[in-house]
Design a protein around this motif. Structure first.
Motif, PDB file in Angstrom:
ATOM      1  N   THR A 479       9.207  -5.551  15.664  1.00 46.38           N
ATOM      2  CA  THR A 479       9.698  -6.168  16.903  1.00 46.38           C
ATOM      3  C   THR A 479       8.939  -5.587  18.099  1.00 46.38           C
ATOM      4  N   ARG A 480       9.107  -6.172  19.250  1.00 51.86           N
ATOM      5  CA  ARG A 480       8.398  -5.725  20.458  1.00 51.86           C
ATOM      6  C   ARG A 480       9.374  -5.211  21.513  1.00 51.86           C
ATOM      7  N   GLU A 481      10.521  -4.734  21.037  1.00 52.86           N
ATOM      8  CA  GLU A 481      11.510  -4.182  21.958  1.00 52.86           C
ATOM      9  C   GLU A 481      10.970  -2.964  22.692  1.00 52.86           C
ATOM     10  N   PHE A 482      10.306  -2.055  21.941  1.00 47.99           N
ATOM     11  CA  PHE A 482       9.807  -0.806  22.528  1.00 47.99           C
ATOM     12  C   PHE A 482       8.285  -0.720  22.547  1.00 47.99           C
ATOM     13  N   ASP A 483       7.620  -1.646  21.878  1.00 48.49           N
ATOM     14  CA  ASP A 483       6.169  -1.599  21.772  1.00 48.49           C
ATOM     15  C   ASP A 483       5.611  -3.007  21.932  1.00 48.49           C
ATOM     16  N   ASP A 484       4.808  -3.204  22.986  1.00 51.34           N
ATOM     17  CA  ASP A 484       4.242  -4.535  23.241  1.00 51.34           C
ATOM     18  C   ASP A 484       3.316  -4.987  22.124  1.00 51.34           C
ATOM     19  N   GLU A 485       2.824  -4.040  21.320  1.00 51.44           N
ATOM     20  CA  GLU A 485       1.940  -4.383  20.222  1.00 51.44           C
ATOM     21  C   GLU A 485       2.673  -4.387  18.879  1.00 51.44           C
ATOM     22  N   GLY A 486       3.988  -4.382  18.945  1.00 47.25           N
ATOM     23  CA  GLY A 486       4.784  -4.429  17.716  1.00 47.25           C
ATOM     24  C   GLY A 486       4.571  -5.734  16.968  1.00 47.25           C
ATOM     25  N   THR A 487       4.899  -5.712  15.678  1.00 49.56           N
ATOM     26  CA  THR A 487       4.674  -6.871  14.814  1.00 49.56           C
ATOM     27  C   THR A 487       5.972  -7.635  14.574  1.00 49.56           C
ATOM     28  N   ILE A 488       5.871  -8.949  14.641  1.00 51.19           N
ATOM     29  CA  ILE A 488       6.990  -9.821  14.298  1.00 51.19           C
ATOM     30  C   ILE A 488       6.728 -10.406  12.925  1.00 51.19           C
ATOM     31  N   LEU A 489       7.500 -10.039  11.942  1.00 50.96           N
ATOM     32  CA  LEU A 489       7.347 -10.554  10.587  1.00 50.96           C
ATOM     33  C   LEU A 489       8.141 -11.836  10.415  1.00 50.96           C
ATOM     34  N   SER A 490       7.833 -12.563   9.367  1.00 53.10           N
ATOM     35  CA  SER A 490       8.599 -13.767   9.050  1.00 53.10           C
ATOM     36  C   SER A 490       9.952 -13.376   8.459  1.00 53.10           C
TER      37      SER A 490
END
Length: 597
Positions: A479-490
């Motif tokens: 998720t990108r809650e705390f990290d703008d480069e976080g990953t969103i999985l399916s």
């Protein structure tokens, strides 16, 4: 008395967390209040006396120098505390209160969240948790400073004009009683608008949370939600208008009471005695008037802060009720600890009814699950499958009958140790804004062994191909809650993360509640193959609406309306040609025709 106890209850918690912060806050307000009295009464009296008596100017200069030193010291302390240390104090208090809140939330029985009255208390406590701690410390510290300054003022006035004191006290008591009524009205308004506030919070969450983004854009669901939002706002406004109208009139009455009693009567007596009766020197009357003014100001402030004191006590009641809640399913420190071995589960005449309902969800369930057996619970939605799993996990206690682990009632085990024997995925599992390995272990990673365990579990869940595409691998933030480069999985990939949790947990029993609902049939098959390999030595209990996944189970229990309608292996149930066979054939036809994803 309850108000006093509630404020002291919070102060005690704060003292245990940060005693130096309590001392500094109280000292800060003491300096401010007593300093105001010193400058406006004692210093001015000294100057007036110096003029009347012709005191040497050098003595005045010496006093001013001492005052300068005092001002520098106290000013430095106040600046240091207010602009730096106080922020640390607030963070410590917030951390303590949030920690207690989360610890208690974990302890609370799952049934609490289905109790509207309790959930309202939890909502109110959660809403106030980051406001009341520092607010109560500040309010109580202010009142201590006010009381100290008021006592000194009373002593000064009593030396010349003691008749003023009962007048001020009567006015103070009257103001406090009025403020108590005002605080009760405000709190009643807060209670009566809790439901509306919860509705508004729900609508606001659906608007900005990703979970609802697609549905809101593909339909017009926002408008029914907005209708609920508008209705709750109108209801809240009506309630608020009712209470705050009465509160406004009480406030006007309080202002009249204070102005007439303290300013007109008290100061009028002093001025009359000086002008008409020549009772004092000018320096005396200035001293008395300033002391009376400081006393009146402190009484005025006291009545305001007493209102806050009463209000804080009312709000703390929610926190205290939540913190002091005693769960029904408790950790028995003297309970049995299950042996580190494969376990046998037995259910004897188990029935369960949710609190507030009359119809049982499960009725007279009897089954035996030997160690290492692969068991499937199947049936239509609402048949009681997930409830049965929650009973096995002891998230609820049975209404009738008993559940045994290795022949011992599960209530006789130490709760945390009993639950540790289970690795579980619920169909509504959650992914956290943390790294992949932290999401798998559900703990901070503390060693290389834990890193390897998390990695092996992810591979076993079938997520290797996706993992190889991620530049940070297992350290990738989800998720990108705390990290703008976080990953969103399916959805399917998230579900594999949840499955990996079962592989990672050193448990002897795996419970999988609809673990493949977001997977396609091929991925589902691969996942079950991997799962059966990884859980070869474990007891596996799984629930699935896709009966194809039940084929590999050692035994299948089909539930219908809370009872076991059929049981046996897949072959036995198909040969029986009953409800299971009918349901399986219907799904098989849909698979062949492409009707099931």
């Amino acid at each position: 008395m309850k108000t006093l106890k509630n404020n002291f209850y919070m102060l005690r918690l704060i003292w245990q967390t940060c005693p130096m912060g309590v001392v500094c806050e109280m000292l800060h307000w003491f300096i401010r209040r007593v300093g105001e009295l010193f400058y406006s009464v004692f210093l001015l009296r000294f100057i007036m006396k110096a003029i009347e008596n012709g005191t040497e100017f050098s003595r005045v200069i010496m006093l001013l120098v001492l005052l300068l030193i005092y001002g520098v010291v106290t000013g430095t302390f106040i600046a240091w505390y207010w602009n730096w240390y106080r922020r640390k104090v607030k963070l410590k208090i917030d951390e303590m209160l949030l920690g207690k809140m989360y610890e208690k939330a974990v302890e609370c029985d799952l049934s609490c969240y289905e109790n509207p009255e309790f959930y309202d208390k939890y909502t109110r406590a959660n809403a106030e948790i980051l406001q009341r701690g520092m607010k109560i410390l500040e309010n109580c510290s202010r009142m201590i400073g006010i009381i100290a300054a008021a006592v000194v003022s009373i002593c000064i006035i009593a030396a010349w004009e003691p008749v003023v004191i009962p007048i001020v006290i009567v006015c103070a008591v009257g103001s406090i009683l009025i403020d108590k009524k005002r605080s009760n009205l405000k709190y009643k308004c807060y209670l009566d608008t809790t439901s509306q506030t919860r509705t508004q919070d729900y609508v606001k969450r659906t608007v900005y949370l990703q979970d609802y983004a697609k549905e809101l854009r593909l339909g017009n669901m926002f408008f029914p939600l907005l209708k609920h939002f508008d209705a709750s706002v109108k209801e809240a406004l009506q309630i608020t208008h009712h209470y705050y109208g009465m509160e406004a009139w009480l406030r006007v009455l309080r202002e009249l009471f204070m102005s007439f009693g303290t300013y007109l009567v008290a100061q009028g007596i002093i001025i009359f005695r000086y002008v008409e009766q020549k009772a004092y020197k000018l320096s005396d009357v200035v001293t008395i008037l300033n002391a009376a003014s400081v006393l009146q100001g402190n009484v005025y402030s006291m009545s305001w802060h007493m209102a806050d004191f009463i209000e804080n006590g009312l709000y703390v009641e929610n926190l205290r009720a939540f913190f002091e809640y005693e769960p029904q399913i408790t950790e028995d420190e003297n309970g049995n600890i299950p042996e580190n071995k494969p376990h046998r589960l037995t259910l004897k005449n188990v029935s369960f009814t949710y609190e507030g309902q009359s119809k049982p969800v499960l009725k007279n369930i009897n089954l035996d699950i030997p160690a290492g057996q692969k068991v499937a619970f199947v049936g239509h939605n609402g048949a009681g499958k997930s409830t049965l799993v929650k009973l096995l996990m002891r998230l609820y206690d049975v209404t009738e009958g008993e559940i045994l682990l290795d022949g011992i009632n599960i209530k006789d085990y130490k709760l945390s140790e009993y639950r540790h024997r289970f690795g579980t995925i619920f169909q509504d599992f959650k992914i956290f804004a943390a790294s992949i390995e932290e999401n798998v272990l559900l703990n901070p990673v503390k060693s290389k062994q834990e890193e390897q365990l998390a990695y092996d579990s992810v591979i076993a869940s079938g997520l290797k191909e996706k993992l190889d595409t991620l530049p940070n691998g297992m350290k990738t933030q989800l998720t990108r809650e705390f990290d703008d480069e976080g990953t969103i999985l399916s959805g399917g990939e998230f579900q594999k993360i949840a499955v990996a949790r079962v592989f990672a947990k050193q448990s002897s029993i795996a419970i999988l509640d609809e673990p493949s609902s977001a997977l396609d049939p091929i991925s589902e098959y691969e996942m079950f193959e991997n799962m059966m390999t990884a859980c070869k030595e474990k007891t596996v209990i799984f629930i699935s609406h896709r009966l194809s996944s039940a084929v590999s189970a050692d035994i299948i229990y089909m539930l219908e309306q809370g009872e076991i309608a059929e049981q046996g292996t897949h072959e036995e149930l198909m040969e029986k040609d009953g409800k299971y066979a009918k349901m399986f054939n219907m799904q098989s036809k849909q698979y062949r025709e492409g009707g099931v994803d």
